[in-house]
Design a protein around this motif. Structure first.
Motif, mmCIF file in Angstrom:
data_model
loop_
_atom_site.group_PDB
_atom_site.id
_atom_site.type_symbol
_atom_site.label_atom_id
_atom_site.label_comp_id
_atom_site.label_asym_id
_atom_site.label_seq_id
_atom_site.Cartn_x
_atom_site.Cartn_y
_atom_site.Cartn_z
ATOM 1 N N LEU A 135 94.529 -9.612 20.340
ATOM 2 C CA LEU A 135 94.717 -10.562 19.246
ATOM 3 C C LEU A 135 95.692 -11.326 19.863
ATOM 4 C CD1 LEU A 135 93.949 -8.958 15.923
ATOM 5 C CD2 LEU A 135 92.480 -10.014 17.368
ATOM 6 N N GLU B 170 86.372 -17.297 15.926
ATOM 7 C CA GLU B 170 86.520 -16.087 16.722
ATOM 8 C C GLU B 170 87.584 -15.216 16.226
ATOM 9 O OE1 GLU B 170 86.817 -15.168 21.543
ATOM 10 O OE2 GLU B 170 86.555 -17.129 20.750
ATOM 11 N N ALA C 186 87.653 -11.412 15.161
ATOM 12 C CA ALA C 186 88.263 -10.453 16.091
ATOM 13 C C ALA C 186 89.246 -9.851 14.998
ATOM 14 C CB ALA C 186 89.087 -11.064 16.933
ATOM 15 N N HIS D 156 87.058 -7.392 13.074
ATOM 16 C CA HIS D 156 86.459 -6.504 13.683
ATOM 17 C C HIS D 156 87.378 -5.258 14.041
ATOM 18 C CE1 HIS D 156 84.032 -4.282 16.969
ATOM 19 N NE2 HIS D 156 85.246 -4.309 17.667
#
Length: 340
Positions: A4, A86, A90, A93
């Motif tokens: 990240l 995105e 992320a 997730h």
């Protein structure tokens, strides 16, 4: 979670609704370590702060994507920038992996290290286990733990004050005190909070009286500033894990999940905890760097000034006409943050 890092300082435009009935409004969206900052693209003033782990997409299967800071939130944000979309995916997730896929958050190398630490820590050094676990909790999971702790605190104090204009003013005050990058999220609870406190994930809770009984925002700004110093002086994950106990700490280290039962009662524990003492020189240096007068905060802590004499005497802006921290209308809105 190290993946990240590539999204740090990511910015894009978006369309924000404060409530479903409001018209969409253009905002600048900035991605931080643990928060998403929404600000006015013309003035740069912060409008809202969202905790990254709480953000959910609320129109799956439809385009463009629309996000909200929680399933029950009134706010929404429409995005078209693929990099920001995105990045939010992320984060989601990563949080799901931390809670639903034990062991995958840190990988095999960390697991081996954890076992070695656990072997010594459980038998001889419980404090080492807590400190090591705190050192490997990533920013997004810290924010998630902080939100869960805030939920537990709300059982005692009631849900945080959320008058919409007051929240905007509070976000603006936070950015004025801490700057626009990775700004802590400030909260005001309706009752029960007698002194400022902080939680993991850069969450700071301010007493309602500091806002409603003050003549200006300086005392609240000073309280937030000092609480930010305390959060850096001792990792706020550590007292949380000490409350949770060694078994829950071991579970967090090895499976990246902390059971809800381990946080039960933590809100009350935080309310009872004595604040960490800070050197007066460090506090005064922080006030000077932030360009905030120390006197209003010192008198809010001790109206007679006996215990805060050093802050009163060393105020770098003593005798100077203060520059308004936030506009007058924002201060009026902030004083009504616990209203309807």
């Amino acid at each position: 979670m190290t993946a990240l890092k590539k999204y740090q300082r990511l910015e894009c435009g978006g369309l924000w609704r404060e409530t479903p009935q409001d018209q969409r409004r253009e905002v600048l969206v900035r991605f931080g370590d643990a928060t998403l900052i929404l600000s006015d693209p013309k003035s740069g003033t912060a409008i809202s702060h969202w905790s990254l782990p709480a953000i959910e997409r609320i129109n799956r299967g439809e385009e463009p994507p629309v996000f909200a800071p929680g399933a029950d939130a009134a706010e929404s944000l429409e995005l078209t920038d693929p990099d920001m979309i995105e990045a939010l995916g992320a984060v989601r997730h990563a949080v799901q992996a931390a809670t639903a896929r034990p062991g995958r958050l840190r990988g095999a190398i960390l697991a081996a290290t954890a076992l070695a630490v656990v072997a010594v820590a459980v038998l001889w050094l419980p404090g080492a286990l807590v400190r090591h676990t705190a050192s490997v909790v990533p920013p997004a999971q810290r924010a998630d733990l902080g939100q869960r702790a805030l939920d537990d605190l709300a059982r005692v104090t009631g849900a945080n004050c959320n008058n919409r204009l007051g929240l905007q003013a509070l976000a603006g005050l936070a950015e004025r005190v801490f700057g626009p990058v990775d700004t802590p999220i400030l909260y005001v609870m309706p009752e029960g909070v007698e002194q400022p406190l902080h939680l993991p994930g850069r969450l700071i809770v301010l007493p309602r009286r500091l806002i409603e009984q003050a003549n200006g925002p300086e005392a609240a700004a000073g309280a937030a500033l000092v609480e930010g110093l305390r959060a850096r002086a001792r990792d706020p994950i550590i007292p949380m894990l000490e409350h949770a106990g060694l078994r829950a700490t071991l579970q967090l280290l090895t499976t990246a999940a902390l059971p809800d039962a381990a946080l039960a009662g933590y809100g009350e524990a935080v309310l009872r905890a004595a604040p960490v003492a800070l050197p007066d020189a460090q506090v005064l240096a922080a006030f000077e760097a932030a360009q905030i007068p120390a006197t209003p905060y010192a008198l809010a802590v001790d109206p007679e000034g006996k215990t805060t004499q050093a802050l009163l005497a060393g105020d770098p802006y003593k005798g100077l006409a203060p520059t308004p921290l936030i506009p007058d209308d924002s201060w009026v809105a902030l004083q009504g943050i616990c209203g309807t």
